[in-house]
Design an enzyme around this catalytic site. Structure first.
Site, mmCIF file in Angstrom:
data_model
loop_
_atom_site.group_PDB
_atom_site.id
_atom_site.type_symbol
_atom_site.label_atom_id
_atom_site.label_comp_id
_atom_site.label_asym_id
_atom_site.label_seq_id
_atom_site.Cartn_x
_atom_site.Cartn_y
_atom_site.Cartn_z
ATOM 1 N N HIS A 17 -1.252 13.858 -7.550
ATOM 2 C CA HIS A 17 -2.623 13.633 -8.016
ATOM 3 C C HIS A 17 -2.568 13.187 -9.478
ATOM 4 O O HIS A 17 -1.856 13.788 -10.284
ATOM 5 C CB HIS A 17 -3.442 14.916 -7.886
ATOM 6 N N SER A 34 3.964 2.388 -5.609
ATOM 7 C CA SER A 34 4.906 2.540 -6.727
ATOM 8 C C SER A 34 5.540 3.933 -6.730
ATOM 9 O O SER A 34 6.694 4.092 -7.147
ATOM 10 C CB SER A 34 4.217 2.248 -8.064
HETATM 11 C C1 GAR Z 1 -1.313 7.188 -7.789
HETATM 12 O O1 GAR Z 1 -1.703 7.118 -9.140
HETATM 13 C C2 GAR Z 1 -1.700 8.509 -7.178
HETATM 14 O O2 GAR Z 1 -1.648 9.567 -8.083
HETATM 15 C C3 GAR Z 1 -3.110 8.230 -6.755
HETATM 16 O O3 GAR Z 1 -3.072 6.930 -6.233
HETATM 17 C C4 GAR Z 1 -2.081 6.179 -6.938
HETATM 18 C C5 GAR Z 1 -1.191 5.493 -5.918
HETATM 19 O O4 GAR Z 1 -0.331 4.609 -6.562
HETATM 20 N N1 GAR Z 1 -3.534 9.176 -5.784
HETATM 21 C C6 GAR Z 1 -4.767 9.666 -5.760
HETATM 22 O O5 GAR Z 1 -5.636 9.336 -6.529
HETATM 23 C C7 GAR Z 1 -5.008 10.684 -4.660
HETATM 24 N N2 GAR Z 1 -6.236 11.390 -4.881
HETATM 25 P P1 GAR Z 1 0.924 3.978 -5.800
HETATM 26 O O6 GAR Z 1 0.395 3.416 -4.469
HETATM 27 O O7 GAR Z 1 1.381 2.907 -6.722
HETATM 28 O O8 GAR Z 1 1.929 5.070 -5.609
#
Ligand code: GAR
Length: 218
Positions: free
Chosen positions: A126, A28
């Site tokens: 993060h 996303s």
């Molecule tokens: C996001 O919330 C990002 O901040 C987190 O993973 C999610 C990915 O969402 N990242 C971490 O926790 C890294 N330590 P997405 O695939 O929908 O962008």
């Protein structure tokens, strides 16, 4: 004190920032970046996406948007990108002409080889207000701790875990009755604004890092 400047215009007014996204999940945040590019609010191109999970949603999302999308084997490591696996990732990013690496839900620690290959132009998002709650499932850590405000952070990546110089932060309230899912969803809404904003700042060519501080030069 080390001072580094980042020329997001990549040496000429006409050369756009070329972003390579690394992810493990639904993508996303990459979608938000693609939307900003499409809307003309971010002067950049997403030139490829690489996932370390073969069926990650981010790959399907990339393909739907015509972005070259690759699964690249991260073996033998489970939690980091190192050794031959790191070399494979660097090779694909270079082949695709990437100058800026964007970690968007990439659930591995990246090491010095990748950081050096891209001259430190590696960003991460993060889901907490760093330095609070580094590491995994930061929204669950925030709920367990009982904070009333959390948020998200976009930062340059250094050799630590979630320790690099901070570019953009957005605060997000924790509401009564929040579950891990409702809080993470609220944080993600903030992330989808924060990542394009940080990339706009980088693309402006005016970011300067002095020690831990990231400032804009005018
Ligand atoms: C996001 O919330 C990002 O901040 C987190 O993973 C999610 C990915 O969402 N990242 C971490 O926790 C890294 N330590 P997405 O695939 O929908 O962008």
């Amino acid at each position: 004190m080390a001072v580094r400047c980042y020329d997001g215009r990549m040496n000429s007014e006409t050369k756009q920032m070329k972003i390579g996204v690394l992810g493990s999940g639904s993508g996303s945040n990459m979608q938000a970046i693609l939307d900003a590019v499409k809307a003309g609010t971010l002067d950049a191109r997403v030139v490829c996406v690489i996932a370390d999970v073969p069926d990650a949603g981010i790959l399907e999302r990339g393909r739907r948007h015509g972005v070259p999308s690759f699964y690249v084997d991260p073996a033998p490591y489970k939690t980091k990108l190192d050794g031959d696996a790191e070399a494979r990732y660097i090779a694909v990013l270079r082949e695709q002409g990437v100058d800026t690496v964007v970690l968007a839900g990439f659930m591995r620690i990246v090491k010095r080889g990748l950081l050096q290959a891209f001259g430190g132009r590696v960003l991460n998002i993060h889901p907490a207000l760093l330095p609070s709650f580094p590491g995994l499932k930061a929204w669950e850590q925030a709920l367990a701790y009982g904070v009333t405000v959390t948020g998200c952070t976009v930062h340059f990546v250094d050799e630590g875990t979630d320790t690099g110089p901070i570019i953009v932060q957005r605060a997000v309230p924790v509401q009564p009755g929040d579950t891990a899912a409702t809080l993470h969803a609220r944080i993600q809404t903030a992330e989808h604004e924060a990542y394009p904003e940080a990339l706009r700042l980088l693309a402006s060519g005016r970011l300067k890092i002095s020690g831990r501080a990231v400032t804009q030069q005018f």
